[in-house]
Write an enzyme that holds these catalytic residues in place. Structure first.
Site, short mmCIF file in Angstrom:
data_model
loop_
_atom_site.label_atom_id
_atom_site.label_comp_id
_atom_site.label_asym_id
_atom_site.label_seq_id
_atom_site.Cartn_x
_atom_site.Cartn_y
_atom_site.Cartn_z
N THR A 1 1.54 -4.51 4.26
CA THR A 1 1.39 -4.87 5.67
C THR A 1 0.73 -6.23 5.88
OG1 THR A 1 -0.73 -3.72 5.77
CG2 THR A 1 1.25 -2.46 6.38
N ASP A 2 0.04 -6.75 4.84
CA ASP A 2 -0.72 -8.00 5.04
C ASP A 2 0.17 -9.16 5.49
OD1 ASP A 2 -2.91 -6.57 4.20
OD2 ASP A 2 -3.16 -7.62 2.30
N SER B 1 1.48 -7.47 -0.96
CA SER B 1 2.23 -8.46 -0.17
C SER B 1 1.59 -9.85 -0.08
CB SER B 1 2.55 -7.92 1.22
OG SER B 1 1.42 -7.91 2.04
N THR C 1 0.82 -1.22 0.00
CA THR C 1 0.00 0.00 0.00
C THR C 1 0.85 1.26 0.00
OG1 THR C 1 -1.84 -1.12 1.08
CG2 THR C 1 -1.72 1.25 1.38
N1 ASP Z 1 -2.90 -5.39 0.67
C1 ASP Z 1 -1.78 -4.52 0.97
C2 ASP Z 1 -0.48 -5.33 0.91
O1 ASP Z 1 -0.22 -6.05 1.85
C3 ASP Z 1 -1.97 -3.91 2.29
C4 ASP Z 1 -0.88 -3.02 2.76
O2 ASP Z 1 0.16 -2.84 2.15
O3 ASP Z 1 -1.06 -2.46 3.83
O4 ASP Z 1 0.23 -5.18 -0.05
#
Ligand code: ASP
Length: 326
Positions: free
Chosen positions: A88-89, A56, A13
């Site tokens: 973050t995932d 991710s 993200t």
């Molecule tokens: N779906 C995103 C990822 O993990 C969420 C994020 O980056 O916070 O790439």
């Protein structure tokens, strides 16, 4: 002289902007991210690379093994610390994998963002600056991989994504964070001891299954597990490490064919080893040959099993590895 840092951007993200097909998608690389944070130039001399631009959930263990290799090479060439930018995932998994794979004292700091790069109140720039400050700090040495978001500094083995949306999504429910970045300075309130690291050489992490036990499950997944080609399994039992009594003999049989680790589906707390004695309890399962995950979550127990088995370890090596997290 300013320290040298390696910054690797994998996507997430923090790199996402509106895409042609609607929604936000990974678009920016490390260079564009730095443009939003001029203060980074005061923190360190930065070597930036963008090997991947993915969300991710699409990262693989092999991707992170390659990242560990690049960090090792940079540390051999006198880089003082590394920052890994990603979604973050799966950030808690990447952090723990790098914790297991990158030896030595130099900081490896992971960060990301909960809001897209062009969202109001985007948290990426502040997270990136804080992560770089931690990676450049002598006080951050010898703590293993760290996760820095929302000014908090977390140890890889305790941190968990704990909310789907808030910038404060990252928590270490068992212990709290190690410290915080305050007035631009990393401050550590507690320190953790490093645990053993592992060298994979040319080998790959082994495939290890992760299965969560819900109430009333009829065990059909557990019955199939032994025939799917996994080299190990992690079972997220209920509470302190418990399963339906019908699942216990199946898990005992599975543990004769591969290392089977018992973790908990509860948010935090260690699995027990010597309290409950009913069929399907932790004492029953450990007697049947399962290995207690200790304080590690199921996600992290899967990674430890995968790395130890990938590095050529047997069941005894897996048990010894988990003993360090009891
Ligand atoms: N779906 C995103 C990822 O993990 C969420 C994020 O980056 O916070 O790439």
């Amino acid at each position: 002289m300013k320290p040298r840092l390696l910054v690797l951007s994998l996507g997430g993200t923090i790199t996402m902007v509106p895409g042609a097909a609607g929604g936000i998608t990974p678009g920016l690389g490390a260079a564009e991210l730095f443009a939003a944070v001029p203060a980074l130039a005061e923190v360190a001399e930065i070597e930036a690379v963008s090997p991947l631009r993915v969300a991710s959930p699409s990262l693989t263990l092999a991707d992170l093994v390659a990242v560990a290799g690049r960090i090792d090479a940079a540390f051999a060439a006198d880089v003082a610390g590394a920052v890994v930018i990603q979604g973050t995932d799966t950030l808690e998994e990447s952090a723990f994998l790098l914790d297991l794979l990158v030896a030595g004292d130099r900081p490896v700091v992971l960060t990301g963002a909960m809001r897209g790069a062009d969202a109001p109140g985007a948290d990426g720039p502040a997270n990136l600056l804080a992560a770089a400050r931690v990676a450049a700090a002598p006080a951050a040495r010898a703590l293993g991989a760290l996760v820095v978001l929302n000014s908090d500094i977390h140890a890889a083995r305790f941190v968990q994504k704990s909310h789907t949306a808030l910038p404060s999504a990252f928590l270490s429910p068992l212990t709290g964070p190690l410290g915080a970045v305050i007035e631009g300075e990393p401050r550590f309130y507690v320190r953790v001891e490093r645990r053993p690291t592992y060298a994979l050489g040319d080998a790959e992490p082994a495939p290890v299954a992760l299965v969560r036990c819900p109430m009333g499950d009829d065990t059909r997944l557990l019955q199939a597990l032994g025939g799917l080609g996994y080299r190990g399994a992690v079972i997220e039992g209920m509470g302190a490490g418990h399963v339906h009594h019908d699942a216990a003999p199946l898990l005992g049989e599975l543990a004769q064919t591969m290392p089977v680790v018992l973790a908990s589906r509860v948010m935090t707390g260690p699995v027990f080893t010597r309290t409950y004695g009913y069929p399907g309890s932790e004492m029953d399962l450990l007697q049947r040959g399962l290995i207690a995950a200790g304080q590690l979550s199921g996600l992290k127990a899967r990674l430890l099993s995968s790395v130890v088995l990938g590095a050529g370890g047997d069941r005894a090596a897996v048990a010894a590895a988990f003993a360090a997290y009891a």
